[in-house]
Enzyme design. Structure first.
Site, PDB file in Angstrom:
ATOM      1  N   HIS A 247       0.808  -1.217   0.000  1.00  0.00           N
ATOM      2  CA  HIS A 247       0.000   0.000   0.000  1.00  0.00           C
ATOM      3  C   HIS A 247       0.845   1.273   0.000  1.00  0.00           C
ATOM      4  CE1 HIS A 247      -0.280  -0.493   4.693  1.00  0.00           C
ATOM      5  NE2 HIS A 247       0.800   0.204   4.381  1.00  0.00           N
TER       6      HIS A 247
ATOM      7  N   HIS B 189      -1.630   5.511   8.891  1.00  0.00           N
ATOM      8  CA  HIS B 189      -0.272   6.026   9.042  1.00  0.00           C
ATOM      9  C   HIS B 189      -0.284   7.327   9.853  1.00  0.00           C
ATOM     10  CE1 HIS B 189      -0.208   3.231   5.671  1.00  0.00           C
ATOM     11  NE2 HIS B 189       1.037   2.990   6.016  1.00  0.00           N
TER      12      HIS B 189
ATOM     13  N   HIS C 271      10.617  -3.187   3.638  1.00  0.00           N
ATOM     14  CA  HIS C 271      11.003  -1.782   3.591  1.00  0.00           C
ATOM     15  C   HIS C 271      11.270  -1.278   4.999  1.00  0.00           C
ATOM     16  CE1 HIS C 271       6.670  -1.520   4.452  1.00  0.00           C
ATOM     17  NE2 HIS C 271       6.808  -0.253   4.787  1.00  0.00           N
TER      18      HIS C 271
ATOM     19  N   GLU D 222       4.904  -5.056   8.945  1.00  0.00           N
ATOM     20  CA  GLU D 222       3.456  -4.953   8.809  1.00  0.00           C
ATOM     21  C   GLU D 222       2.862  -6.062   7.938  1.00  0.00           C
ATOM     22  OE1 GLU D 222       2.864  -1.071   7.142  1.00  0.00           O
ATOM     23  OE2 GLU D 222       3.408  -1.691   5.117  1.00  0.00           O
TER      24      GLU D 222
END
Length: 420
Positions: free
Chosen positions: A12, A59, A193, A240
């Site tokens: 995402h 976020h 990441h 995540e």
């Protein structure tokens, strides 16, 4: 009965939404992203799911650290696009399937998942970035959603195993919903990441490939890993990917993989995956058993006269007036309420019914409408009405009549320094 037809998994990263908004789908740097999305677009067009149960993380946009929950389910009938600092993206709101959301929430609570619930919150790129690349949206989205936000940014966070178990409970919840719906589970986030600290920019394509293989073929083994191990292999933020285990847990043990792709353009590995469900019906009505389990805690409450449980359905119906009353905790709002009600009612788009209830201080009527009592006592403190006056009005009695039923004849309210 609702049926889970499959699961989709996708990163995402805001890169995806940026490319959509700036028409970069065919530029060399971005084209591989959308080549990986094309089979998912085709699958969604062919299968036409009625609802997407959409697993993502916010976020620090609509959910802040002053109240941060592990599992937060949206129970609204629509969701706007959030402003993440540069203005909201030019996308239409997406419709929510409130009835399915509320059923899922009740089922997860019955299965002892301590859920949080949200309404009237815009959603950020965790949901809308991939959604805008997966589905056409000119004139509105072709499906409804049930958003499930996982708190993965402030530790401690749920374990990989807990996420997998949540998925298994999610399957029971969806399949026990009595309406005929085709449901797809979408998991977002990852893959490898890291976006903070001196390790910023870390990627691990070899782990990304292994993780996708394991999520398909051996998800149980992934649940044995710690969050530190996920971070070691995939970066701190890459951990995540445990959200993908929610999707995988909601599917059958055996699945059919119909698509897999991977591309690492810059900061985040972008993976896409389609798994088709291969579930089988049990020889007994396990879905009715789950519905009975959901209903067990409130069974019989409908027989209690003058009793109105504050359910999610009532909360959603009365959200506007409840929010209006909640703002009475603000001094400036209170002062204006006492002097400028009509303008406030209009500005906050209260319906004629809601305005009438407030003007007439119809305490019992507001309870019937769906107002929470604990907002009524705030209103009482502002207008100088004690809790006891509210209680007696709800019983259709005078204060004197009600006081005769009490051991002590006292008056009180939640008012602080304000004069009653």
């Amino acid at each position: 009965m609702a049926k889970i037809i499959g699961g989709l998994a996708v990163s995402h990263t805001p890169t995806i939404g940026f490319a959509v908004d700036h028409n970069k789908q065919e530029e060399s740097a971005w084209a591989p992203i959308f080549e990986g999305f094309a089979p998912m677009q085709e699958w969604l067009e062919e299968k036409k799911p009625d609802v997407l149960v959409y697993i993502f993380n916010d976020h620090v946009t609509s959910f802040f650290f002053d109240h941060y929950s592990a599992f937060t389910l949206g129970i609204d009938d629509h969701y706007e696009v959030a402003d993440e600092g540069g203005g909201p993206r030019d996308l239409p709101p997406v419709k929510g399937h409130a009835a399915l959301s509320q059923h899922i929430g009740a089922s997860l609570m019955a299965d002892e998942f301590d859920m949080s619930f949200f309404q009237d919150k815009p959603l950020d790129h965790g949901l809308f970035s991939p959604l805008s690349a997966l589905l056409p949206h000119d004139g509105g989205w072709p499906t409804q959603i049930v958003p499930l936000q996982i708190g993965v940014l402030q530790f401690p966070i749920p374990t990989a195993r807990r996420c997998y178990k949540l998925g298994q409970a999610l399957r029971r919840a969806i399949e026990s919903f009595p309406e005929d719906l085709n449901v797809a589970i979408v998991a977002t986030g990852g893959v490898s990441h890291q976006v903070h600290g001196e390790r910023c920019g870390f990627n691990n394509p070899d782990w990304d490939e292994q993780f996708v293989d394991m999520i398909v073929n051996d998800p149980e083994r992934l649940t044995e890993m710690t969050l530190a191990e996920f971070a070691t292999l995939g970066g701190m933020e890459g951990a995540e990917v445990i959200m993908w285990l929610v999707m995988r847990g909601a599917l059958s043990a055996n699945v059919k993989k119909t698509h897999q792709a991977y591309y690492l353009p810059s900061m985040t590995g972008i993976a896409t995956l389609i798994l088709e469900n291969q579930s089988r019906e049990a020889p007994f009505d396990v879905h009715q058993r789950q519905r009975d389990k959901i209903a067990q805690q409130l069974a019989g409450v409908e027989k209690l006269p003058g009793t109105y449980p504050f359910t999610q359905a009532r909360s959603l119906k009365a959200l506007r007036i409840n929010r209006f009353l909640h703002r009475l905790i603000q001094p400036a709002w209170r002062e204006r309420f006492l002097t400028d009600q009509n303008a406030m009612f209009a500005e906050n788009k209260l319906t004629d019914t809601e305005q009438k209830l407030l003007r007439e201080l119809d305490w019992r009527g507001m309870i019937h409408y769906g107002v929470s009592f604990f907002l009524l006592e705030k209103l009482g403190a502002v207008v100088g009405v004690s809790n006891l006056h509210i209680y007696s009005a709800m019983r259709g009695e005078t204060l004197e009549e009600f006081q005769k039923t009490r051991n002590q004849q006292v008056l009180y309210s939640v008012a602080g320094k304000a004069k009653a």
